[in-house]
Each structure stands twice: as structure tokens, then as C-alpha cells.
Design an enzyme around this catalytic site. Structure first.
Site, mmCIF file in Angstrom:
data_model
loop_
_atom_site.group_PDB
_atom_site.id
_atom_site.type_symbol
_atom_site.label_atom_id
_atom_site.label_comp_id
_atom_site.label_asym_id
_atom_site.label_seq_id
_atom_site.Cartn_x
_atom_site.Cartn_y
_atom_site.Cartn_z
ATOM 1 N N ASP A 1 0.812 -1.220 0.000
ATOM 2 C CA ASP A 1 0.000 0.000 0.000
ATOM 3 C C ASP A 1 0.845 1.269 0.000
ATOM 4 O O ASP A 1 0.592 2.198 -0.787
ATOM 5 C CB ASP A 1 -0.899 0.022 1.247
ATOM 6 C CG ASP A 1 -2.199 -0.741 1.023
ATOM 7 O OD1 ASP A 1 -2.425 -1.187 -0.106
ATOM 8 O OD2 ASP A 1 -2.962 -0.890 1.997
ATOM 9 N N GLY B 1 5.205 -16.669 6.263
ATOM 10 C CA GLY B 1 4.335 -16.871 7.412
ATOM 11 C C GLY B 1 4.071 -15.563 8.144
ATOM 12 O O GLY B 1 4.268 -14.471 7.612
ATOM 13 N N GLU C 1 2.584 -8.497 13.988
ATOM 14 C CA GLU C 1 3.497 -7.426 14.380
ATOM 15 C C GLU C 1 2.766 -6.396 15.246
ATOM 16 O O GLU C 1 3.286 -5.932 16.267
ATOM 17 C CB GLU C 1 4.070 -6.758 13.133
ATOM 18 C CG GLU C 1 5.063 -5.638 13.415
ATOM 19 C CD GLU C 1 5.584 -5.025 12.126
ATOM 20 O OE1 GLU C 1 6.716 -5.354 11.734
ATOM 21 O OE2 GLU C 1 4.835 -4.226 11.512
#
Length: 1020
Positions: A28, A58, A92
Site C-alpha cells: 500500500d 508466514g 506485528e
């Protein structure tokens, strides 16, 4: 916010590798917005982490990326349209929020062409992304739940919203973000101690009290403790860690000193300038300052620390009330006076702890040697210095600085001096609290510091009430509030060793080198000198001699003649060449163990004497008090314990205000004259171990609370009770030969605690209205009756007894079956070492019974019922328990309600569980590894040792912190319900057994070769 160290760290750090961590999805914004933002930050010298890898395998985060998150000061999350499609980004984000929230750091979301409500509610592209993940991770609902929660949380954070087409320019938007980042990172950490050791756990505790993440209210936190304990250091460490969360900051240092020197107007101006940055604000009065603070700061989220506050007025005119500040603000107050916090209604407080031995050594080594090493020859000296400092950081820093670079001999010389006379720097800091006291409070503190440290609280109150001629409970409360003294778990009055030395140094300075001119004497050397050399003066008010010594005080007995103001004389454990020829009439407290004469001086008039304790003395009668000639209206305590020549207690009617009478272990005492209404103030009467006492006079003592007749082996009958004695609560008849109580025994209507030997209680005894604790020792099965029992009907009554102890008793099934249904209010039943085979099913009628102790009941085979509220059961050594009974006690349903703690002989492995003594409903483990347990705050822990291994104390540790300690016997299994308060995704659980450290792995056990086996079972 500044990084909190791991629990193994020795200091609070404030170092970051990165100013900013950027979280984004590359598809993006990497080539557009995020790339431009990174360049703008970098151009301003703002060290920014940006992951330059386009693809990740992953959704797992690499160790390098995890380290970058943990070492970043601010996290900026660019929430673009496709952000949630990346499972890596969601993982994250989860890591960022967990770590940054735990460590009070800033997370700023940027909603880039995305509506915040889409992120919060997972609609639009965020809804599409979560639908995709639901199909992909349909077998991992927990992961999906966490991702959804994470998106909700980040959407609720304060951040920025950018939307193309609304008329704003992207470069201007980026400029605002960079400016805000720059403003935050420009704030530098305030300097704390050079070597801040032992702070980690306390910093975490204060941060938890602050509840920084909650912005719906203002919290005021109090940090209190004695001078030099590290209150300011702790406040500074917390300030550095949480400051990034606030719009305005102010650390008002030394408020007490600053207000004394410059006035509160200066303090108000300092606050306003620190938060608003305006020097030109004109304030002409404190009242005007209050108005300006309220007006200018009530919309600001501020962090305000007021350090070393001594007066409530300081708080009223600088902090006022929570409404003075914007929502989310936090105020931290450090003070030596706990009562000040209570007056100001500060509900969240933290008392600063002394350094433990390990941290003390660490601080001293750094201050003295500038490293962790111990130079040869200094180890014993370090031990000596650490013992002297008693965990006070100030003392350790002063000693370390003074002795840095000094030789071993210089260390020895200095420590000898410190142990005699307190270092001036330490004295100056500590005595600030002393000189802030009122005169009477100062006197009480010096009494305790010099003479009464370690005494029981009630005894201190009794002695000082008598010494000062008034109630001093208020002054004691002031000293506790101001952290000058403490009441410990054993109900002893104590104080820090250096506070004690400070008090003693204040008294020593009253007459340096001439102890006879001091108000208080406690040193054996000084007391011997004053008594042997007759150097006492009318300055002396209290003498306390309590040192076991073979030395003899070689004196003429005249030394007390000049001590005209001596009020308290306490002498224990010492030998005198002769008795005193003179005692001052000013005495109010006389305690002299093994008093060396059979009489008091003839010209001594004890008209002011309130406490007279002469245990172990040679008195043959009480004629030394001249009770036939005078009334001693001030006498409240008379203690003649261990007076072996005493044969008679005479009429004591001339002691009308006596409250405590004790003549324990008077082995030749035969007769006690009548005890009646003339002693209507008497509260405690103790005749323990008067083995020749055959009868006790009738009692008419309306104020009596405790009666102790234990070990009066010749006493065959209980005395008549001549009137209702409602105030008596404790009766000790342990080791007596009484078989029946008179019917007047029921006049002890207020009896709450009864101890008896050899006899079981009758039905009417256990139904006494106030009785809550009953202790029976070594009963052969005979019933202790009260005259008139045969005429009483009590089949439908219920006992109020809450605690029962039948220790070493012979208990028939019929007896247990008949009395247990009476105890509807029973909470604890102790049957240890008793002889019986079955606990009858009717024990289930004890519906609130929580504790059942059955240790070493060797004949016990069955427990037919389990009370519904039972939480603690101990059956150590009950080897005759049937397998079916042991299996019943280990049932899953019994323990899943939570709160249980059971220990019983383990099941033979081959009988029920094959090769495993742990019940099958546990996840099994053995020694050797560390376990990662999933997120839950309540679980049952099970541990078993083989026969022949006595491991004693077992520590269960979670994330390197002890959460509970238990004792486990070889050949026994123990189940403990454990509550924790952890918000971590995974928790490290380990077990320590004495000096051996073993860790737990949740997996199957493959053999019987084990030191111990463990298991856990999570509870919802």
C-alpha cells in the site's frame, strides 16, 4: 516510554536504538506515504526503523524484528486499506501493542485513507480481511480473537486521520507528524541515581498503580518511606518511563525545602512554567496561583511529581483536587508522612522497600570499587558494611563514596567509627523527620529507639503510658505514619537500624562523654559506668539494661540517689554485687529480673509506681509492697513470675486499679486469698504452672478478660463464678486434672476461647453462646461435664464454635457422629495425631468448614463426606487411607471450583495411574525444561515426590517471580490452586526445590526415574 528492563537487570535503563518503529504493509504505502514519512523523519535526524523486506514467510516475527520493536521509543502504525490482509502485519501489531502497553510507550495510529470505525468494527476492507483469515485459521480461533481485539484497541488510540480529496496536502500532514515526534523525543530523561539497583519490581508496582492507559480520570499516587530509602529515585525512574504519555510534565523537587526557603508562590510558578513554558505569568499571591493553575491546566493531560512533601498545605495549594487537571493526568507525591496521604485521601500508595542483601552488595560494590568485582581482603568488610546499612540506599552510597579507594585498614577503622557514631551525612538526612515532630512525639520516639525496640506493641503502650503519665497511642500513630517506627507481623514495635542509631546519637549529644547527663541509658558500658562510679544525675529518665553477661555490677547501691527524675528502670539478665540501697520515688515503671534482695529499700515510696515486674526474685511474700499499710492506686501491673519462694498471694484490695496480675511458675505457691469486686479493674489473671496450688478462690471479677490456669497439675476443681462475668474471652486449662465444672461456669457468658487437656467437651459446653475456639489435648475419651448438664436439652441447638482442635485425642465414631452436626458455624477442624478410623458423613453438615487437618492420624481409613466449602485438607502421614478415599480426594470436580490446597499420601502408581502418580486430568510434566503456559490467570498446580525424598520448601515461579511457596513431604501429592495476575501471551513456569532447581515441561512422563513430577490444570 522508556524501556523497563528484564527482572534480571540491576537498573532502570533509558536507552533506545530507535526513536520510531514504522509498521505498515508494503503493497500500500512503501513507495508512497510511508516512504515519504521515513525520509522526512530521517532528514530531521530521527532514527527510524523501517523493515526493508518486501516479503515475509508466514506471520512469525524474526528475533531481529522483535528486538527492533522492543528498542524503539515510539511506534507509528500506518493503517492502510490492505494492512489487515497481512497476517504478518497483524502479528506485528499484536506484539507492538502488548510490549508498548506493558512498558508505557507511545503507539500512534495513522488511518491512511481508512475510516477508524472500519478498523474498530472490522468492516470494509478490514472486514474482508478478517473473513479471509477466518477461513485460513479456522482451527486457531484464539489467534483470530487476539487479532480482532488488537484492531479494536489500536482504533481507540489517539492518532491521525488522512483522506485523499479532503483538501489537505500529504507533505503538510507528514510535517505535523514529524514535528510531534520531534517534540516528544526532545524530552531528555531526568538523571536518577548513579547506580539505581533494586528498582525494577518497585517501578513496576508504581506504574501499575498509575494505570497510565486509562484516560477517563485523574489518579493521585503516594510514595512513602523513611528518609534515604529511595523515594525520589523511584519517582524519577517512573517519571522517565511514563513521561511520553503526557502533554505537560513537571517534577517539583524538594517541595519541603523549596517552600520553606522561597514560599509556596515560588512552587506554583515553577509548576506553571514547567507545564506551560511561559515565564511572563504574573502571580502576586498563593490564592491567585491556585486560580491560574485550575484555569490553565484543567484541560491538559499532565504528569506532576511533588517530591518530599511535608505539609498538607503544600498539596492543597499546589495540587488541590483531581479536577484541577485534565483527564488522564497523574500526580505522584513522595513523602515521609503516610498520614499526610491519608488526610489527602490518596488511596493508591506504595511504601518503598529496603534493598535486599544482593542489591545492597551490588550498590556498595559500584560505589566503592566502580565495578561488580570484590577486591581480595574486602569481602568481610563489605558484609559488615551491608549489615550496618540495613538496606538503606543512602547509607550504602555514603559508605561506598567515603571508602572508595581506601585500604583494608582504613575500611576497618571507618566501620568501627560508624558503628559507634552515625555518619554526619546520614544523620542529617534522617533527623529531618525527627525535628519535624512535636515535643511529645520526639520523646516517645527516643524512648523506643533507645530502649524499647523489639517490644510487643501492647507492652510499649503500657510502659510509655506509665512513663509519661498519659496515653501515648496518638504519638505512636504519628511515628508510624511518618515511617519512623513500624509494627511488624509479630506485633513488635521496631524501626530501621539507622533510625535507631540516629535516635541514640541525638541522646548521646545531650552529654557527650558523660552518660550520666543523658536522658536515657541503654549501653551496658555506660550503665555500668554510671552505677559503679555514682555519676548519675537528675537528667536520667529511663534506664534499660538487657544484655546477657557474666559480668557483675560492682556497686555500692547508692547510684540511684541522684536520679531524682528516673521514671522507668528496666533491668534484665544481669548480676549485681548487692541490691539497691535507694530507689527514687519518681519511679513509674520498675522491672528488675532476679531482684537481688527480699525487700525494696525502706525509704522507697511506690506511690507513683504503675508497673511492677520482679520475676525470678526471692520474695517470700508481698510485704515488700506494704499493702497492709497503704493503697497503691497507680499500680496497674504486678508480675511475680518464677518467684519460687512465694507461698501465698494475700488480699490485694489495696491495689484497686490493678489490671494485670501474674504469678506464673511459682512452684511453692499454695494459697490465694479471695479475688472479688475490690479488683474490679483486673483484666488478666495468670497462674500458669503453679504446681502446688490445690484450690482457687471463687471469682467475682467483672472486668476479667483472660484467665490462665494451665499446668496447675494439683488443681482438681474449677473455681465458683460468683456473678456473671461477660467480659472474659479466654480460659486456658491445658494440662490440669479437672473433671467437672460447677454449674456457675455458665456465668462465663463471654467465653470465646477454651483450652482443656484430657477431657472431651460436653454438648452443653460447646453450646456456650460466645465460644468460637475450642482446643482439646490428649483426651482419652472422657467427657468434661458441667454440673446440671443432665437437665439440659440442646438437641436442636447449633454451636457458634468456628475453630476446633482435638490434638492427640482418642475419638470414637459415635462421639464424632454426635458432635459434628452441632457445628454449623465451624470453619477449621484440627484432628492431628488423633486416634480414629472414620470421618463420618455427617461432616458434610459443617457447610462452611474450609480447613480440615488430619496429619499423622495413623488409623484413619475413610473420609465418608466432604464439606461443600472445604478448601484446605492436609492428610500427611495418613498411610492407612484407602485407595478409594485417596481417589475421591483427587477428583477433578472437587478442585475445579478453585481455591483448594490438598496434600495426602500419593496413590501407588501401578494401582490407578499406571506409571504416573499425577491424576490423568492434569497436563503432565517432569523435571528438566521450562514450560510456556497459555494465557490464563487461575490454574491448579500438582506436585509429587517419591518416598524417601524430603524436599521441604518448594517455590513455584512465574516469569522469574515467586508466586507461591509450599512444603511437600516425600511420598505425598499436593494440589494447590494458584491465582496469578499476568497479561502476557505466554508465561514461563518453573519449580525450585531447596538448593536444586528443576523446571517443568508439559508433556507425558515416560519412566519412574524422577526427582519429582508436576502437572498443571487451567481454570477459566
Amino acid at each position: 516510554m522508556a524501556m523497563l528492563p528484564s527482572s534480571s537487570s540491576s537498573s532502570i535503563t533509558y536507552a533506545f536504538s530507535y526513536d520510531v518503529f514504522l509498521s505498515f504493509t508494503g503493497c500500500d504505502t512503501r513507495q508512497g506515504f510511508t516512504g515519504n514519512l521515513y525520509k522526512a523523519l530521517d532528514d530531521k535526524g530521527i532514527h527510524t526503523f523501517i523493515d526493508d523486506k518486501e516479503l515475509h514467510k508466514g506471520d512469525e516475527i524474526t528475533p531481529a524484528l522483535e528486538e527492533a520493536i522492543e528498542k524503539s521509543r515510539i511506534a507509528i502504525v500506518v493503517l492502510s486499506k490492505n494492512y489487515a490482509f497481512s497476517s504478518f502485519c497483524l502479528h506485528e501489531l499484536l506484539k507492538i501493542l502488548e510490549y508498548f502497553k506493558k512498558n508505557c510507550r507511545l503507539v500512534w495510529p495513522i488511518f491512511y485513507d481508512v475510516d477508524p470505525s472500519d478498523v474498530r468494527k472490522q468492516t470494509g476492507t478490514y472486514g474482508e480481511a478478517m473473513t479471509l483469515h477466518m477461513n485460513r485459521f479456522k482451527d486457531n480461533k484464539e489467534k483470530l480473537r487476539k487479532w480482532r481485539t488488537t484492531l479494536e484497541q489500536v482504533a481507540d488510540l489517539s492518532g491521525w486521520h488522512f483522506k485523499h480529496g479532503d483538501g489537505s496536502y500529504e507533505h503538510e500532514f507528514i510535517g505535523k507528524i514529524v514535528s510531534e515526534v520531534s517534540r516528544n523525543i526532545n524530552r531528555v530523561a531526568l538523571p536518577i541515581a548513579d547506580y539505581p539497583v533494586g528498582l525494577d519490581s518497585q517501578v513496576r508496582e508504581v506504574i501499575s498503580l498509575l494505570d497510565v492507559g486509562s484516560d477517563d480520570k485523574v489518579h493521585i499516587i503516594g510514595i512513602h518511606g523513611i528518609g534515604g530509602i529511595g523515594k525520589t529515585t523511584l519517582a524519577l525512574a517512573v517519571y522517565n518511563l511514563v513521561a511520553d504519555q503526557f502533554e505537560g510534565l513537571c517534577f517539583l523537587e524538594n517541595v519541603r525545602e523549596s517552600s520553606n526557603k522561597h514560599g509556596l508562590l515560588h512552587v506554583q510558578k515553577t509548576l506553571l512554567f514547567a507545564v506551560l513554558g511561559e515565564k511572563e505569568i504574573e502571580i502576586t499571591s498563593v490564592k491567585q496561583g491556585i486560580s491560574i493553575i485550575k484555569h490553565r491546566l484543567q484541560q491538559k493531560k499532565v504528569l506532576l511529581i511533588l517530591d518530599d512533601v511535608a505539609e498538607e498545605e503544600h498539596l492543597k495549594q499546589v495540587v488541590g483536587s483531581p479536577s484541577w487537571f485534565g483527564l488522564g493526568s497523574r500526580v505522584i507525591i513522595t513523602t515521609r508522612n503516610k498520614h499526610l496521604l491519608e488526610c489527602y485521601k490518596v488511596e493508591r500508595t506504595h511504601e518503598v522497600e529496603e534493598l535486599n542483601k544482593k542489591a545492597s552488595f551490588q550498590l556498595l560494590r559500584w560505589k566503592a570499587f566502580k565495578n561488580e568485582e570484590v577486591r581480595p581482603g574486602y569481602a568481610d568488610l563489605l558484609n559488615r558494611a551491608v549489615a550496618y546499612a540495613s538496606g538503606l540506599p543512602l547509607a550504602l552510597e555514603v559508605i561506598g563514596s567515603n571508602l572508595c579507594g581506601k585500604s583494608v585498614q582504613q575500611w576497618k577503622s571507618a566501620l568501627e567509627h560508624y558503628e559507634r557514631i552515625l555518619d554526619k551525612k546520614i544523620q542529617k538526612i534522617l533527623e529531618v523527620s525527627f525535628y519535624a515532630l512535636e515535643e511529645k512525639e520526639q520523646c516517645v520516639f527516643l524512648d523506643i529507639a533507645c530502649c524499647l525496640k523489639g517490644y510487643k506493641f501492647d507492652e510499649v503502650i503500657s510502659i510509655l503510658n506509665a512513663h509519661h503519665g498519659q496515653c501515648i497511642i496518638y504519638q505512636i500513630g504519628v511515628l508510624v505514619d511518618k515511617s519512623l517506627i513500624k509494627i511488624n507481623w509479630y506485633d513488635q514495635v521496631t524501626l530501621h537500624d539507622l533510625m535507631e542509631r540516629m535516635g541514640k546519637e541525638i541522646v548521646r549529644q545531650e552529654s557527650p562523654g558523660e552518660p550520666g547527663g543523658c536522658s536515657r541509658l541503654w549501653s551496658k558500658k555506660d550503665i555500668f559506668e554510671v552505677l559503679e562510679e555514682n555519676t548519675g544525675t537528675n537528667k536520667i529518665e529511663m534506664i534499660h539494661l538487657d544484655y546477657a553477661s557474666i559480668e557483675v555490677v560492682d556497686w555500692e547501691g547508692e547510684a540511684f540517689k541522684e536520679m531524682k527524675k528516673l521514671k522507668t528502670l528496666i533491668i534484665r539478665k544481669n548480676n549485681f554485687s548487692k541490691g539497691p540501697k535507694y530507689l527514687p520515688n519518681s519511679l513509674r515503671v520498675l522491672e528488675w529480673w532476679k531482684y537481688p534482695l527480699q525487700h525494696l529499700p525502706s525509704d522507697f515510696h511506690p506511690n507513683k509506681l504503675s508497673i511492677c515486674k520482679l520475676p525470678g526474685s526471692s520474695f517470700m511474700s508481698l510485704e515488700f509492697l506494704c499493702l497492709s499499710k497503704q493503697k497503691l492506686v497507680t499500680m496497674k501491673v504486678l508480675n511475680l513470675n518464677n518467684c519460687r519462694y512465694l507461698t501465698q498471694i494475700p488480699n490485694l484490695s489495696n491495689l484497686p486499679n490493678l489490671e494485670e496480675l501474674s504469678f506464673e511458675f511459682c512452684g511453692n505457691l499454695i494459697t490465694i486469698d479471695h479475688l472479688d469486686w475490690s479488683l474490679d479493674k483486673l483484666k488478666i489473671l495468670s497462674a500458669t504452672a503453679c504446681s502446688q496450688l490445690r484450690s482457687f478462690p471463687p471469682l467475682k471479677l467483672p472486668s476479667l478478660e483472660k484467665l490462665k490456669l494451665s499446668s496447675c497439675s494439683s488443681l482438681e476443681s474449677f473455681p465458683e463464678i460468683l456473678e456473671n462475668m461477660e467480659k472474659i474471652t479466654e480460659l486456658d486449662l491445658d494440662k490440669t486434672n479437672m473433671t467437672r465444672f460447677p454449674s456457675s461456669f455458665r456465668n462465663l457468658a463471654g467465653l470465646k476461647k477454651l483450652e482443656v487437656t484430657q477431657l472431651l467437651p460436653s454438648r452443653s459446653l460447646v453450646l456456650m453462646p460466645q465460644l468460637v475456639k475450642l482446643s482439646i489435648l490428649k483426651s482419652s475419651g472422657r467427657i468434661l461435664e458441667i454440673e446440671g448438664d443432665e437437665n439440659m436439652s440442646s438437641m436442636f441447638q447449633s454451636s457458634n464454635v468456628e475453630h476446633i482442635k482435638f490434638s492427640c485425642c482418642h475419638l470414637s465414631y459415635e462421639f464424632l457422629a454426635s458432635v459434628l452436626p452441632l457445628f454449623a458455624n465451624l470453619k477449621e477442624l484440627d484432628l492431628r495425631q488423633s486416634e480414629f478410623t472414620i470421618v463420618p458423613k455427617c461432616i458434610e453438615q459443617c457447610r462452611i468448614l474450609r480447613t480440615l487437618l488430619l496429619n499423622d492420624c495413623k488409623q484413619l481409613r475413610e473420609i465418608e463426606g466432604i464439606p461443600p466449602s472445604l478448601k484446605i485438607l492436609s492428610a500427611i502421614g495418613c498411610e492407612s487411607l484407602s485407595l478409594s478415599c485417596r481417589s475421591m480426594l483427587l477428583k477433578k470436580e472437587l478442585h475445579e471450583v478453585g481455591g483448594t490446597d490438598f496434600e495426602l499420601p500419593s496413590l501407588p502408581y501401578e494401582e490407578l495411574y499406571g506409571f504416573n502418580p499425577i491424576p490423568m486430568w492434569f497436563k503432565h510434566g517432569d523435571a528438566g525444561y521450562m514450560v510456556l503456559i497459555p494465557f490464563f490467570n487461575h490454574f491448579i498446580f500438582c506436585i509429587c515426590f517419591p518416598y524417601g525424598k524430603e524436599y521441604g520448601e518448594v517455590k513455584i515461579m512465574l516469569n522469574n517471580e515467586v508466586i507461591t511457596e509450599v512444603y511437600v513431604t516425600g511420598g505425598h501429592i499436593r494440589l494447590v490452586s494458584v491465582m496469578i495476575n499476568s497479561k502476557d501471551e505466554e508465561n514461563h513456569l518453573e519449580v525450585q526445590c531447596l538448593s536444586k532447581e528443576k523446571k517443568l515441561e508439559v508433556q507425558s512422563i515416560s519412566s519412574l526415574n524422577y526427582d519429582f513430577v508436576c502437572g498443571i490444570h487451567p481454570l477459566t
